[in-house]
Design an enzyme around this catalytic site. Structure first.
Site, PDB file in Angstrom:
ATOM      1  N   ASP A  75       0.371  -3.215  12.180  1.00 47.09           N
ATOM      2  CA  ASP A  75       0.848  -3.544  10.833  1.00 47.09           C
ATOM      3  C   ASP A  75       1.221  -5.030  10.796  1.00 47.09           C
ATOM      4  O   ASP A  75       2.192  -5.467  11.419  1.00 47.09           O
ATOM      5  CB  ASP A  75       2.071  -2.671  10.502  1.00 47.09           C
ATOM      6  CG  ASP A  75       2.498  -2.854   9.055  1.00 47.09           C
ATOM      7  OD1 ASP A  75       2.521  -1.857   8.329  1.00 47.09           O
ATOM      8  OD2 ASP A  75       2.792  -4.003   8.650  1.00 47.09           O
TER       9      ASP A  75
ATOM     10  N   ARG B 177       0.857  -1.190   0.000  1.00 48.97           N
ATOM     11  CA  ARG B 177       0.000   0.000   0.000  1.00 48.97           C
ATOM     12  C   ARG B 177       0.886   1.230   0.000  1.00 48.97           C
ATOM     13  O   ARG B 177       1.728   1.383   0.877  1.00 48.97           O
ATOM     14  CB  ARG B 177      -0.845   0.041   1.280  1.00 48.97           C
ATOM     15  CG  ARG B 177      -1.958  -0.905   1.314  1.00 48.97           C
ATOM     16  CD  ARG B 177      -3.037  -0.484   2.293  1.00 48.97           C
ATOM     17  NE  ARG B 177      -2.563  -0.046   3.598  1.00 48.97           N
ATOM     18  CZ  ARG B 177      -3.370   0.378   4.556  1.00 48.97           C
ATOM     19  NH1 ARG B 177      -4.672   0.444   4.349  1.00 48.97           N
ATOM     20  NH2 ARG B 177      -2.902   0.737   5.719  1.00 48.97           N
TER      21      ARG B 177
ATOM     22  N   THR C 122      -1.261   7.389  -0.604  1.00 49.96           N
ATOM     23  CA  THR C 122      -2.571   7.250  -1.267  1.00 49.96           C
ATOM     24  C   THR C 122      -3.373   6.069  -0.723  1.00 49.96           C
ATOM     25  O   THR C 122      -4.577   5.973  -0.966  1.00 49.96           O
ATOM     26  CB  THR C 122      -2.373   6.990  -2.768  1.00 49.96           C
ATOM     27  OG1 THR C 122      -1.697   5.722  -2.917  1.00 49.96           O
ATOM     28  CG2 THR C 122      -1.543   8.083  -3.420  1.00 49.96           C
TER      29      THR C 122
ATOM     30  N   ASP D 153       4.836  -5.985   9.499  1.00 52.46           N
ATOM     31  CA  ASP D 153       5.891  -5.626  10.456  1.00 52.46           C
ATOM     32  C   ASP D 153       5.875  -6.549  11.668  1.00 52.46           C
ATOM     33  O   ASP D 153       6.926  -6.957  12.167  1.00 52.46           O
ATOM     34  CB  ASP D 153       5.727  -4.166  10.905  1.00 52.46           C
ATOM     35  CG  ASP D 153       6.202  -3.186   9.844  1.00 52.46           C
ATOM     36  OD1 ASP D 153       6.943  -3.610   8.943  1.00 52.46           O
ATOM     37  OD2 ASP D 153       5.814  -2.006   9.909  1.00 52.46           O
TER      38      ASP D 153
HETATM   39  C1  PRP Z   1      -1.144  -4.801   4.451  1.00 51.96           C
HETATM   40  C2  PRP Z   1      -1.942  -6.086   4.547  1.00 51.96           C
HETATM   41  C3  PRP Z   1      -2.762  -6.041   3.302  1.00 51.96           C
HETATM   42  C4  PRP Z   1      -3.035  -4.578   3.133  1.00 51.96           C
HETATM   43  C5  PRP Z   1      -4.447  -4.304   3.557  1.00 51.96           C
HETATM   44  O1  PRP Z   1      -0.084  -4.930   3.596  1.00 51.96           O
HETATM   45  O2  PRP Z   1      -1.129  -7.221   4.656  1.00 51.96           O
HETATM   46  O3  PRP Z   1      -2.123  -6.567   2.162  1.00 51.96           O
HETATM   47  O4  PRP Z   1      -2.127  -3.882   3.984  1.00 51.96           O
HETATM   48  O5  PRP Z   1      -4.763  -2.981   3.346  1.00 51.96           O
HETATM   49  P1  PRP Z   1      -5.859  -2.522   2.285  1.00 51.96           P
HETATM   50  O6  PRP Z   1      -7.049  -3.406   2.480  1.00 51.96           O
HETATM   51  O7  PRP Z   1      -6.119  -1.104   2.672  1.00 51.96           O
HETATM   52  O8  PRP Z   1      -5.263  -2.644   0.920  1.00 51.96           O
HETATM   53  P2  PRP Z   1       0.976  -3.751   3.361  1.00 51.96           P
HETATM   54  O9  PRP Z   1       0.578  -2.894   2.229  1.00 51.96           O
HETATM   55  O10 PRP Z   1       1.248  -3.071   4.676  1.00 51.96           O
HETATM   56  O11 PRP Z   1       2.247  -4.539   2.845  1.00 51.96           O
HETATM   57  P3  PRP Z   1       3.152  -5.642   3.565  1.00 51.96           P
HETATM   58  O12 PRP Z   1       2.320  -6.901   3.666  1.00 51.96           O
HETATM   59  O13 PRP Z   1       4.262  -5.776   2.615  1.00 51.96           O
HETATM   60  O14 PRP Z   1       3.565  -5.139   4.923  1.00 51.96           O
HETATM   61  N1  URA Z   2      -2.544  -3.230   6.917  1.00 53.21           N
HETATM   62  C1  URA Z   2      -2.136  -3.671   8.117  1.00 53.21           C
HETATM   63  O1  URA Z   2      -1.123  -4.375   8.233  1.00 53.21           O
HETATM   64  N2  URA Z   2      -2.850  -3.315   9.193  1.00 53.21           N
HETATM   65  C2  URA Z   2      -3.952  -2.570   9.114  1.00 53.21           C
HETATM   66  O2  URA Z   2      -4.579  -2.299  10.148  1.00 53.21           O
HETATM   67  C3  URA Z   2      -4.366  -2.120   7.841  1.00 53.21           C
HETATM   68  C4  URA Z   2      -3.646  -2.472   6.753  1.00 53.21           C
END
Ligand code: PRP
Ligand code: URA
Length: 209
Positions: A200, A104, A108, A203
């Site tokens: 997160d 994400r 944005t 993380d």
């Molecule tokens: C997180 C999570 C989802 C997304 C959800 O990933 O694992 O993929 O956010 O958010 P959304 O419904 O608003 O799209 P992130 O983008 O943080 O990436 P990561 O898994 O690499 O940490």
């Molecule tokens: N992605 C995450 O990892 N946590 C949230 O709460 C939303 C998006």
């Protein structure tokens, strides 16, 4: 309209509490996500088709059932979805695993695709997309777009925690995709995080940040 299933089994809810707890460290967080993924996989596979075959037990011949129908492909959304893969594979070890890489954009909140690798026989498989979080829904919608673009037709989405906004967005974009969640939370905050959520997911799983 797709169906939404909330798996409020006591074991799932118990483990989810410790997953949410900010004092839970990386090792335990990872183990708990793995365990919940296994428990959810048991529920999500409840409607898999079976067929009757004949076998011989040490006592007699018997007609019993085995899995039939299309084979399964599991698709984690990178990177946090990876934390759910092994848990699901414990129950369906022959599933193939595709990967869809999305992050994400922090400004944005829109998903950015950086990697897609799927099994070759896309049309012959039923897909389960896994990601711990369904927040705005952007990542899930985009991942499923990527699958459909490559020929997937039967897709389920499974996550630990969803926000109502994400469920609505996913249902609107993909009314044919049923959604399986462990908990439906209250809302998103101004940064797009689920409240109360777990923070997160990536993380916490990988110990980054
Ligand atoms: C997180 C999570 C989802 C997304 C959800 O990933 O694992 O993929 O956010 O958010 P959304 O419904 O608003 O799209 P992130 O983008 O943080 O990436 P990561 O898994 O690499 O940490
Ligand atoms: N992605 C995450 O990892 N946590 C949230 O709460 C939303 C998006």
């Amino acid at each position: 309209m797709s169906r939404v299933y909330v798996f409020d089994h006591p074991l799932i809810q118990h483990k989810l509490t410790y997953i949410r707890d900010k004092n839970t460290g990386t090792k335990e967080f990872r183990e708990l996500v793995d365990e919940v993924a296994t428990l959810m996989a048991f529920e999500i596979t409840r409607d898999l088709p079976t067929e009757e075959i004949e076998i011989e037990t040490p006592i007699t011949k018997a007609k019993t059932r085995v899995l039939a129908g299309k084979k399964i492909a599991l698709v984690p959304i990178l990177r946090a979805g990876i934390g759910m893969v092994d848990g699901v594979l414990k129950l369906i070890p022959a599933a193939k695993v595709g990967h869809i890489g999305l992050y994400r954009d922090p400004e944005t909140l829109k998903p950015v695709e950086y990697y897609v690798k799927l099994p070759q026989d896309v049309k012959d498989r039923d897909f389960i997309v896994v990601d711990p979080m369904l927040a705005t829904g952007g990542s899930a919608v985009e991942a499923i777009n990527a699958l459909k673009k490559r020929g997937a037709t039967n897709i389920k989405f499974m996550c630990l925690i969803a926000a109502p906004e994400g469920v609505e967005a996913l249902q609107k974009a993909h009314p044919d995709v049923d959604i399986f969640i462990a908990a439906l939370d209250e809302k998103l905050n101004e940064h797009g995080y689920i409240v109360p959520g777990l923070g997160d997911a990536g993380d916490r799983l990988f110990g980054t940040k």
